[in-house]
Design a protein around this motif. Sequence first.
Motif, mmCIF file in Angstrom:
data_model
loop_
_atom_site.group_PDB
_atom_site.id
_atom_site.type_symbol
_atom_site.label_atom_id
_atom_site.label_comp_id
_atom_site.label_asym_id
_atom_site.label_seq_id
_atom_site.Cartn_x
_atom_site.Cartn_y
_atom_site.Cartn_z
ATOM 1 N N TYR A 1 -10.525 7.290 -22.454
ATOM 2 C CA TYR A 1 -9.467 8.294 -22.560
ATOM 3 C C TYR A 1 -9.866 9.557 -21.814
ATOM 4 O O TYR A 1 -11.013 9.995 -21.887
ATOM 5 C CB TYR A 1 -9.200 8.653 -24.025
ATOM 6 C CG TYR A 1 -7.938 9.439 -24.249
ATOM 7 C CD1 TYR A 1 -6.694 8.824 -24.180
ATOM 8 C CD2 TYR A 1 -7.990 10.804 -24.531
ATOM 9 C CE1 TYR A 1 -5.524 9.547 -24.395
ATOM 10 C CE2 TYR A 1 -6.835 11.534 -24.755
ATOM 11 C CZ TYR A 1 -5.597 10.905 -24.690
ATOM 12 O OH TYR A 1 -4.437 11.622 -24.893
ATOM 13 N N ARG A 2 -8.915 10.091 -21.092
ATOM 14 C CA ARG A 2 -9.131 11.350 -20.383
ATOM 15 C C ARG A 2 -8.799 12.493 -21.342
ATOM 16 O O ARG A 2 -7.635 12.786 -21.600
ATOM 17 C CB ARG A 2 -8.216 11.397 -19.154
ATOM 18 C CG ARG A 2 -8.474 12.544 -18.205
ATOM 19 C CD ARG A 2 -7.314 12.701 -17.231
ATOM 20 N NE ARG A 2 -6.190 13.353 -17.883
ATOM 21 C CZ ARG A 2 -4.912 13.052 -17.649
ATOM 22 N NH1 ARG A 2 -4.584 12.079 -16.837
ATOM 23 N NH2 ARG A 2 -3.950 13.717 -18.280
ATOM 24 N N GLU B 1 -6.353 13.703 -30.691
ATOM 25 C CA GLU B 1 -7.202 13.809 -31.875
ATOM 26 C C GLU B 1 -7.783 12.455 -32.271
ATOM 27 O O GLU B 1 -8.939 12.354 -32.694
ATOM 28 C CB GLU B 1 -6.393 14.407 -33.035
ATOM 29 C CG GLU B 1 -6.041 15.877 -32.841
ATOM 30 C CD GLU B 1 -5.080 16.377 -33.898
ATOM 31 O OE1 GLU B 1 -4.711 15.579 -34.786
ATOM 32 O OE2 GLU B 1 -4.685 17.558 -33.830
ATOM 33 N N ALA B 2 -6.974 11.403 -32.119
ATOM 34 C CA ALA B 2 -7.460 10.061 -32.454
ATOM 35 C C ALA B 2 -8.599 9.651 -31.538
ATOM 36 O O ALA B 2 -9.584 9.037 -31.975
ATOM 37 C CB ALA B 2 -6.309 9.064 -32.356
ATOM 38 N N TRP B 3 -8.500 10.003 -30.263
ATOM 39 C CA TRP B 3 -9.562 9.658 -29.324
ATOM 40 C C TRP B 3 -10.774 10.565 -29.479
ATOM 41 O O TRP B 3 -11.898 10.169 -29.163
ATOM 42 C CB TRP B 3 -9.034 9.705 -27.894
ATOM 43 C CG TRP B 3 -8.310 8.458 -27.518
ATOM 44 C CD1 TRP B 3 -6.968 8.210 -27.593
ATOM 45 C CD2 TRP B 3 -8.905 7.256 -27.007
ATOM 46 N NE1 TRP B 3 -6.695 6.939 -27.163
ATOM 47 C CE2 TRP B 3 -7.858 6.330 -26.794
ATOM 48 C CE3 TRP B 3 -10.213 6.881 -26.707
ATOM 49 C CZ2 TRP B 3 -8.091 5.053 -26.301
ATOM 50 C CZ3 TRP B 3 -10.442 5.610 -26.211
ATOM 51 C CH2 TRP B 3 -9.394 4.709 -26.013
ATOM 52 N N LEU B 4 -10.550 11.764 -29.966
ATOM 53 C CA LEU B 4 -11.670 12.679 -30.192
ATOM 54 C C LEU B 4 -12.638 12.089 -31.218
ATOM 55 O O LEU B 4 -13.858 12.301 -31.124
ATOM 56 C CB LEU B 4 -11.153 14.035 -30.673
ATOM 57 C CG LEU B 4 -12.175 15.163 -30.788
ATOM 58 C CD1 LEU B 4 -12.808 15.464 -29.435
ATOM 59 C CD2 LEU B 4 -11.513 16.426 -31.354
ATOM 60 N N ASP C 1 -15.463 9.959 -29.679
ATOM 61 C CA ASP C 1 -16.252 10.650 -28.665
ATOM 62 C C ASP C 1 -17.529 9.888 -28.316
ATOM 63 O O ASP C 1 -18.312 9.534 -29.206
ATOM 64 C CB ASP C 1 -16.619 12.047 -29.157
ATOM 65 C CG ASP C 1 -17.375 12.839 -28.107
ATOM 66 O OD1 ASP C 1 -18.618 12.812 -28.140
ATOM 67 O OD2 ASP C 1 -16.733 13.445 -27.247
ATOM 68 N N PRO C 2 -17.765 9.609 -27.042
ATOM 69 C CA PRO C 2 -18.921 8.789 -26.644
ATOM 70 C C PRO C 2 -20.273 9.433 -26.915
ATOM 71 O O PRO C 2 -21.239 8.732 -27.239
ATOM 72 C CB PRO C 2 -18.698 8.577 -25.145
ATOM 73 C CG PRO C 2 -17.820 9.700 -24.719
ATOM 74 C CD PRO C 2 -16.934 9.982 -25.883
ATOM 75 N N ILE C 3 -20.354 10.739 -26.785
ATOM 76 C CA ILE C 3 -21.631 11.417 -27.010
ATOM 77 C C ILE C 3 -21.952 11.497 -28.490
ATOM 78 O O ILE C 3 -23.086 11.257 -28.915
ATOM 79 C CB ILE C 3 -21.616 12.827 -26.374
ATOM 80 C CG1 ILE C 3 -21.448 12.720 -24.854
ATOM 81 C CG2 ILE C 3 -22.874 13.597 -26.731
ATOM 82 C CD1 ILE C 3 -21.410 14.049 -24.130
#
Length: 386
Positions: free
Chosen positions: A277-278, A298-301, A304-306
Motif C-alpha cells: 500500500y502506498r 488506517e487499516a493499512w497502517l 506497517d512493515p517496519i
Amino acid sequence: MTVESTAARKPRRSSSKRASAGPKQPAAAEIQLVQLLTPEGKRVEHPEYSIDLSAEELRGLYRDMVLTRRFDAEATSLQRQGELGLWASLLGQEAAQIGSARALRDDDYVFPTYREHGVAWCRGVDPTNLLGMFRGVNHGGWDPNLNNFHLYTIVIGSQTLHATGYAMGVAKDGADSAVVAYFGDGASSQGDVAEAFTFGAVYNAPVVFFCQNNQWAISLPTEKQSRVPLYQRAQGYGFPGVRVDGNDVLACLAVTRWALERARRGEGPTLIEAFTYRMGAHTTSDDPTKYRRDEEQEAWLAKDPILRLKTYLEQTGCADEAYYAEIEAESDVMAKRIREGVRSMPDPDKMAIFENVYADGHALVDEERAQFAAYQASFADAEEGN
C-alpha cells in the motif's frame, strides 16, 4: 411527470437478466498471500517458501527499512521547502523493496521505475544522488553499471522491456546472473509490460518481474485495471506468478530469492506481485484525500512493515533499545548529510542540454544552440540597459 421519476417507478430487472459484468475480482482476504511474518509480528512458516536468517541479518533488514523511510521523509520535506521540483514517496513499500533487493547478488541487474529508493539503497547508490534528477540538475547522478542499478525510468512500464532485452543478452552470454524489473500496478496495464512478458516467456529470459501493487495507480484503484489478481496474468504467458505480502520483508526476501534462483537455473521468468500500500501521495503534486478514504489508510497502517519486524525483533530478543537508538542516531546523521548535499548541488551549465545529442554534431542542433545563447545573452543586455 419527469422522465427521471418515470424511470424510478419502473421495476428493476433482476441481475440474471442484465448483461454480465464479468467475473468479480476476489477480495484480498480470499486470495492466499505468501506470508512469513504476520502484521502482529508473529513468525509463521510456509510450505514452499522458507527462510532462516540470523539475528544480525534481521537487524540489517530493520536498519535498511528505517533509513530508507527517513531518507524518503527528508526528500518529501525538501520538496515542500522548494529544494526539489517533485518527489515520489515509497512510504509503506519499504518491505517490498528491501526484501526483494536483499535477495539480489552483486552481478544481478536491476531496472527500476522512479520510486525504488529502497532498492537503490541496497544496491549502494548514494541517496543524495537520487535527488539530482528531482532537483533538475542532472538526468540521474550515478553510473548504472557501477552498481548494476539502471537509472530511474519515468516512462511508465518501458523499463520492463529494457530488462527483458538485457536478460536475453545475459542468457546469450552464458552468464548465470538474473535481472529484476520493478513496476507498479498501474504499469501492468501498459502494452510495454505485456510485450515484455511475451518476449521473456518465449525466449526463456532470466528475468523477475516484480510488481509492487500499492492499490492505486495515482487515483485509479486496482479493480479498475484488472478483473483477476495481477499475479494470475503470468498464467497466460506460460510462467509462474506469486502473490506475496508486500509488507512482510521476510516473505518478499524468500519469494524473490526463489524466483532469482529459478531464473539463474534457466527456468525463465517469474511474476511477483507484492501486495502492499502506498501510504503517502503518488507524488508531491498529488492529493490522495480526493480519491481514497481515511479508513482504508488506517487499516493499512496497522500492517506497517517496519513495526511488524520491530515487534518480532523484540519478541525474539534480537534487538534492544540501545540498538534502536543507534539506528535513530544514524538516520539523523544521514538526513543532515542529505539536506546539505541537496542544497549544495551546483546548477548545470545551461548550454549542456545541446551536448551528446548526436555523436558527430548536427547542423540543426548548432542552430538551436546559437539561438538559445542569443536568448540568454538578451537578459544580460537588458540588465546592462537598466
